[in-house]
Design a protein around this motif. Sequence first.
Motif, short mmCIF file in Angstrom:
data_model
loop_
_atom_site.label_atom_id
_atom_site.label_comp_id
_atom_site.label_asym_id
_atom_site.label_seq_id
_atom_site.Cartn_x
_atom_site.Cartn_y
_atom_site.Cartn_z
N HIS A 122 35.83 115.79 47.45
CA HIS A 122 37.26 114.99 47.41
C HIS A 122 37.96 115.83 46.35
CE1 HIS A 122 35.72 112.73 50.73
NE2 HIS A 122 34.77 112.22 49.93
N GLY A 123 37.72 117.28 45.86
CA GLY A 123 38.46 117.67 44.90
C GLY A 123 37.87 117.42 43.56
N LYS A 124 36.58 116.98 43.46
CA LYS A 124 35.82 116.83 42.17
C LYS A 124 34.70 117.61 42.22
CE LYS A 124 37.20 111.86 42.23
NZ LYS A 124 36.99 110.60 42.03
N GLU A 125 34.35 118.10 41.21
CA GLU A 125 33.05 118.74 40.97
C GLU A 125 31.52 117.69 40.51
OE1 GLU A 125 33.44 121.61 38.12
OE2 GLU A 125 35.20 122.67 39.02
N PHE A 126 30.70 117.71 41.24
CA PHE A 126 29.52 117.03 40.84
C PHE A 126 28.18 118.07 40.54
CE2 PHE A 126 32.34 114.24 43.49
CZ PHE A 126 32.00 113.29 43.03
N LEU A 127 27.82 117.80 39.34
CA LEU A 127 26.63 118.53 38.98
C LEU A 127 25.43 118.29 39.66
CD1 LEU A 127 25.70 120.95 37.03
CD2 LEU A 127 25.31 119.31 35.25
N ILE A 128 24.84 119.03 40.24
CA ILE A 128 23.51 118.66 41.10
C ILE A 128 22.10 119.26 40.52
CG2 ILE A 128 24.89 117.62 43.03
CD1 ILE A 128 24.12 120.25 44.45
N LEU A 129 22.43 120.34 39.97
CA LEU A 129 21.04 121.32 39.50
C LEU A 129 21.50 122.20 38.43
CD1 LEU A 129 20.17 122.74 43.21
CD2 LEU A 129 18.97 121.26 41.86
N VAL A 130 20.59 122.50 37.54
CA VAL A 130 20.71 123.22 36.33
C VAL A 130 19.58 124.05 36.22
CG1 VAL A 130 20.92 123.18 33.85
CG2 VAL A 130 22.00 121.43 35.19
N PHE A 131 19.97 125.43 35.97
CA PHE A 131 18.85 126.39 35.82
C PHE A 131 18.80 127.03 34.57
CE2 PHE A 131 20.03 126.16 40.41
CZ PHE A 131 18.66 126.22 41.02
N LYS A 132 17.79 127.63 34.11
CA LYS A 132 17.87 128.13 32.69
C LYS A 132 17.01 129.53 32.72
CE LYS A 132 13.44 125.69 31.96
NZ LYS A 132 12.62 124.74 31.00
N GLU A 133 16.69 130.16 31.64
CA GLU A 133 16.30 131.37 31.45
C GLU A 133 14.95 131.74 32.16
OE1 GLU A 133 14.64 134.03 27.73
OE2 GLU A 133 16.11 132.76 27.20
N ASN A 134 14.69 132.81 33.01
CA ASN A 134 14.03 133.08 33.71
C ASN A 134 13.69 132.29 35.09
OD1 ASN A 134 12.77 134.76 31.76
ND2 ASN A 134 11.17 133.22 30.97
N ASN A 135 14.84 131.57 35.38
CA ASN A 135 14.99 131.00 36.81
C ASN A 135 15.49 131.70 37.50
OD1 ASN A 135 15.44 127.36 36.02
ND2 ASN A 135 13.65 128.54 35.98
N LEU A 136 15.07 131.72 39.01
CA LEU A 136 15.90 132.28 39.83
C LEU A 136 16.77 131.65 40.66
CD1 LEU A 136 15.81 135.34 41.52
CD2 LEU A 136 13.95 134.23 43.12
N VAL A 137 18.06 131.72 40.75
CA VAL A 137 19.01 130.91 41.29
C VAL A 137 19.21 131.65 42.82
CG1 VAL A 137 21.20 129.73 41.37
CG2 VAL A 137 20.07 130.55 38.99
N HIS A 138 18.32 131.19 43.67
CA HIS A 138 18.25 131.84 44.88
C HIS A 138 19.34 131.18 45.62
CE1 HIS A 138 17.09 133.70 48.49
NE2 HIS A 138 16.54 132.67 49.00
#
Length: 217
Positions: free
Chosen positions: A66-82
């Motif tokens: 609905h035109g909004k952004e909802f943060l659902i996951l956070v990744f950090k150093e050494n993470n693989l964002v598959h």
Amino acid sequence: MENFIKKIREDLNRHIPLSDEFYTALNRYLFLKKRKRREIISSPDQKRKCSLYICQGYVGVYKLQHGKEFLILVFKENNLVHDWIKYSSEPDSQILVKAITDTVYLEFSLSDLRFLILRHPETFNLILVLNHRIQVATYHFLELIRKEFIYGYSAFCHCFPGIQGYLNYSDWASLFSTSTRTVGRVLSQKPKAKYPSSKRGGRGQRGNGTSMASPRL
């Protein structure tokens, strides 16, 4: 670039030993990328499917609704964002990947990965190991954000040091499925730090009491 290749090699070798020939081949398909804070890494209209290995910084996955952004996951150093979201979901999946902080990452595409598997069958074993690693990391992340915000906030900041200076009230509310009012009340009791106000269009401002329950995938 060489230092980052060495970094990913040391990380992967802790899980599964791979040959020098494999890493020589892998090096041809890795692209070093840099993004500034809040800069988009991947958007719903992007056709090329890629995965990321984070070398520095924090990366967020957002659900567009609905035109909004909802943060659902956070990744950090050494993470693989598959790019599992795009691999497994419908073509019109409204998923946005953004740099939460200034970020450095190595990128590789799904098409290159398939080619690497054909030339180096050991790649398949690596994929199995990495998929398990992603599943375990995601499980622990979801366990973290299922806590009530008053209890989960400190644990989250311990897991992602310094991130409290980059997430606004709406981000916290989205992650913990609570309201910006609750976030404001909890953070007002914490030691003073810089908490960015919400600047994304349409998202709740601090202290408005609007429920920001995050849509789960």
